[in-house]
Scaffold this motif. Sequence first.
Motif, PDB file in Angstrom:
ATOM      1  N   ASP A   1       1.367   0.030   9.062  1.00 25.51           N
ATOM      2  CA  ASP A   1       2.016  -1.413   8.591  1.00 25.51           C
ATOM      3  C   ASP A   1       2.991  -1.938   9.132  1.00 25.51           C
ATOM      4  O   ASP A   1       2.956  -3.376   9.259  1.00 25.51           O
TER       5      ASP A   1
ATOM      6  N   LEU B   1       0.925   5.781   7.324  1.00 22.72           N
ATOM      7  CA  LEU B   1       0.682   4.436   6.883  1.00 22.72           C
ATOM      8  C   LEU B   1       1.891   3.429   7.207  1.00 22.72           C
ATOM      9  O   LEU B   1       1.770   2.349   7.510  1.00 22.72           O
TER      10      LEU B   1
ATOM     11  N   VAL C   1       2.101   9.397   4.559  1.00 19.72           N
ATOM     12  CA  VAL C   1       3.025   8.391   4.355  1.00 19.72           C
ATOM     13  C   VAL C   1       3.779   7.580   5.585  1.00 19.72           C
ATOM     14  O   VAL C   1       3.698   6.352   5.720  1.00 19.72           O
TER      15      VAL C   1
ATOM     16  N   LYS D   1       0.889  -1.190  -0.082  1.00 22.57           N
ATOM     17  CA  LYS D   1       0.059  -0.163  -0.006  1.00 22.57           C
ATOM     18  C   LYS D   1       0.642   1.256   0.001  1.00 22.57           C
ATOM     19  O   LYS D   1       0.632   2.351  -0.890  1.00 22.57           O
ATOM     20  N   LEU D   2       1.971   1.091   0.611  1.00 17.76           N
ATOM     21  CA  LEU D   2       2.803   2.393   0.838  1.00 17.76           C
ATOM     22  C   LEU D   2       3.464   2.836  -0.589  1.00 17.76           C
ATOM     23  O   LEU D   2       3.474   3.873  -1.081  1.00 17.76           O
ATOM     24  N   ASN D   3       3.781   1.593  -1.238  1.00 12.28           N
ATOM     25  CA  ASN D   3       4.293   2.049  -2.566  1.00 12.28           C
ATOM     26  C   ASN D   3       3.173   2.310  -3.615  1.00 12.28           C
ATOM     27  O   ASN D   3       3.620   3.250  -4.392  1.00 12.28           O
TER      28      ASN D   3
ATOM     29  N   LEU E   1       7.759  15.854  -2.539  1.00  8.32           N
ATOM     30  CA  LEU E   1       6.376  15.461  -3.286  1.00  8.32           C
ATOM     31  C   LEU E   1       5.288  16.171  -2.806  1.00  8.32           C
ATOM     32  O   LEU E   1       4.120  16.552  -3.174  1.00  8.32           O
TER      33      LEU E   1
ATOM     34  N   SER F   1       8.799  -1.801   2.376  1.00  7.05           N
ATOM     35  CA  SER F   1       8.213  -0.628   2.833  1.00  7.05           C
ATOM     36  C   SER F   1       9.354   0.551   3.259  1.00  7.05           C
ATOM     37  O   SER F   1       9.232   1.704   3.072  1.00  7.05           O
TER      38      SER F   1
ATOM     39  N   GLN G   1      15.894   9.234   0.028  1.00  7.01           N
ATOM     40  CA  GLN G   1      14.444   8.662  -0.376  1.00  7.01           C
ATOM     41  C   GLN G   1      13.446   9.538   0.323  1.00  7.01           C
ATOM     42  O   GLN G   1      12.598   9.716  -0.146  1.00  7.01           O
TER      43      GLN G   1
ATOM     44  N   GLN H   1      13.166  12.587  -1.103  1.00  4.96           N
ATOM     45  CA  GLN H   1      12.210  12.542  -2.426  1.00  4.96           C
ATOM     46  C   GLN H   1      10.885  12.905  -1.947  1.00  4.96           C
ATOM     47  O   GLN H   1       9.853  13.465  -2.420  1.00  4.96           O
ATOM     48  N   LEU H   2      10.436  12.144  -0.906  1.00 12.47           N
ATOM     49  CA  LEU H   2       8.942  12.104  -0.397  1.00 12.47           C
ATOM     50  C   LEU H   2       8.634  13.639   0.136  1.00 12.47           C
ATOM     51  O   LEU H   2       7.600  14.172  -0.170  1.00 12.47           O
TER      52      LEU H   2
ATOM     53  N   PHE I   1       1.245  14.932   3.060  1.00 11.73           N
ATOM     54  CA  PHE I   1       1.616  13.908   2.250  1.00 11.73           C
ATOM     55  C   PHE I   1       2.711  13.199   3.008  1.00 11.73           C
ATOM     56  O   PHE I   1       2.493  12.104   3.266  1.00 11.73           O
TER      57      PHE I   1
ATOM     58  N   SER J   1      11.012   2.160   0.542  1.00 12.10           N
ATOM     59  CA  SER J   1      10.302   3.127  -0.110  1.00 12.10           C
ATOM     60  C   SER J   1      10.037   4.470   0.586  1.00 12.10           C
ATOM     61  O   SER J   1      10.160   5.606   0.206  1.00 12.10           O
TER      62      SER J   1
ATOM     63  N   LYS K   1       1.657   9.329  -6.250  1.00 17.03           N
ATOM     64  CA  LYS K   1       1.955  10.721  -5.914  1.00 17.03           C
ATOM     65  C   LYS K   1       2.976  11.251  -7.022  1.00 17.03           C
ATOM     66  O   LYS K   1       2.675  12.387  -7.219  1.00 17.03           O
ATOM     67  N   LEU K   2       4.026  10.243  -7.248  1.00 16.59           N
ATOM     68  CA  LEU K   2       5.139  10.530  -7.972  1.00 16.59           C
ATOM     69  C   LEU K   2       4.560  10.947  -9.615  1.00 16.59           C
ATOM     70  O   LEU K   2       4.949  11.935  -9.920  1.00 16.59           O
TER      71      LEU K   2
ATOM     72  N   LEU L   1      11.262   3.986  -6.277  1.00 12.99           N
ATOM     73  CA  LEU L   1      11.222   4.586  -7.546  1.00 12.99           C
ATOM     74  C   LEU L   1      11.451   6.217  -6.953  1.00 12.99           C
ATOM     75  O   LEU L   1      11.019   6.525  -6.184  1.00 12.99           O
ATOM     76  N   THR L   2      12.010   6.720  -7.882  1.00 17.93           N
ATOM     77  CA  THR L   2      12.351   8.311  -7.783  1.00 17.93           C
ATOM     78  C   THR L   2      11.654   9.167  -8.957  1.00 17.93           C
ATOM     79  O   THR L   2      11.445   8.769  -9.820  1.00 17.93           O
TER      80      THR L   2
ATOM     81  N   MET M   1       0.849   4.287  -2.896  1.00 17.38           N
ATOM     82  CA  MET M   1       0.692   5.767  -2.415  1.00 17.38           C
ATOM     83  C   MET M   1       1.799   6.437  -2.963  1.00 17.38           C
ATOM     84  O   MET M   1       1.470   7.634  -3.609  1.00 17.38           O
ATOM     85  N   ILE M   2       2.889   6.264  -2.657  1.00 24.60           N
ATOM     86  CA  ILE M   2       4.343   6.864  -3.266  1.00 24.60           C
ATOM     87  C   ILE M   2       4.334   6.973  -4.838  1.00 24.60           C
ATOM     88  O   ILE M   2       4.359   7.950  -5.461  1.00 24.60           O
TER      89      ILE M   2
END
Lengths: 121, 112
Positions: free
Chosen positions: B53, B49, B46, A13-15, B34, B85, B27, B30-31, B42, B88, A21-22, A107-108, A17-18
């Motif tokens: 998780d 979550l 994240v 789920k986290l992926n 966004l 997770s 990383q 990066q978030l 956001f 990410s 958004k990307l 992913l970036t 979402m990310i």
Amino acid sequence: MVKPTALVVDDNKLNRMIHGKLLDVLGIKNRAVENGEEAIEVHLSGEKFDLILMDRDMPVMNGIEATKKLRAMGIKCMIAGISSHSIGPEKEEFMEAGLDDYHEKPLTVAKLLSLVSKIKN
Amino acid sequence: MDQRNQFHRQVALMRQSLFDQGYIDEQFVQLEELQDDTNPNFVEEVVTLYYRDSARLIVSIEQALDKSPLDFNKLDSLMHQFKGSSSSIGARKVKAECTQFREYCKAENGEG
């Protein structure tokens, strides 16, 4: 100019979402599904995408199976494998299933831009 | 206004410390990048979550560790999810621990 569309296929789920958004930030309309089987179903219902971000390890149907099936169905759009393995037999196997490109997680923006630029061709 | 500035400064220092100690990596940046006006929470969403998780995964891992004999395949699968997770979100140390844990699983090293 038509905006490209994308499908995110990932059981995490986290992926979802990310990655979603990307894609949003790059102005790419997108939706997400949780496994390979759902990806197939979405295509069977008639939806089309310019780019598919395919995770490798998923329950029900994994990325390798799903990629093979989509190609067999005649889906020709760009399919990019997104996985935690960087090199080796896992990558080979995934590429051979029918991928156009492969990126290591996470992913970036940079990796995504490189994929999007290839769609235009 | 002063108190707010002080608070911001504390948060900034804590954030930098997490980077310095290797808990989070690029990383995470990066978030942060966004996050914008259309989605101002956001990063918070994240991270929340991720915690939820992770808590769920940790409970499953604990349960799996209680079983005898140990089901290394199940443990490896759970750690794969946890590692995914963590990677990410940029949780570098957690990811490193997961990798180590999975090595033990592959070697069927229960003691490890």
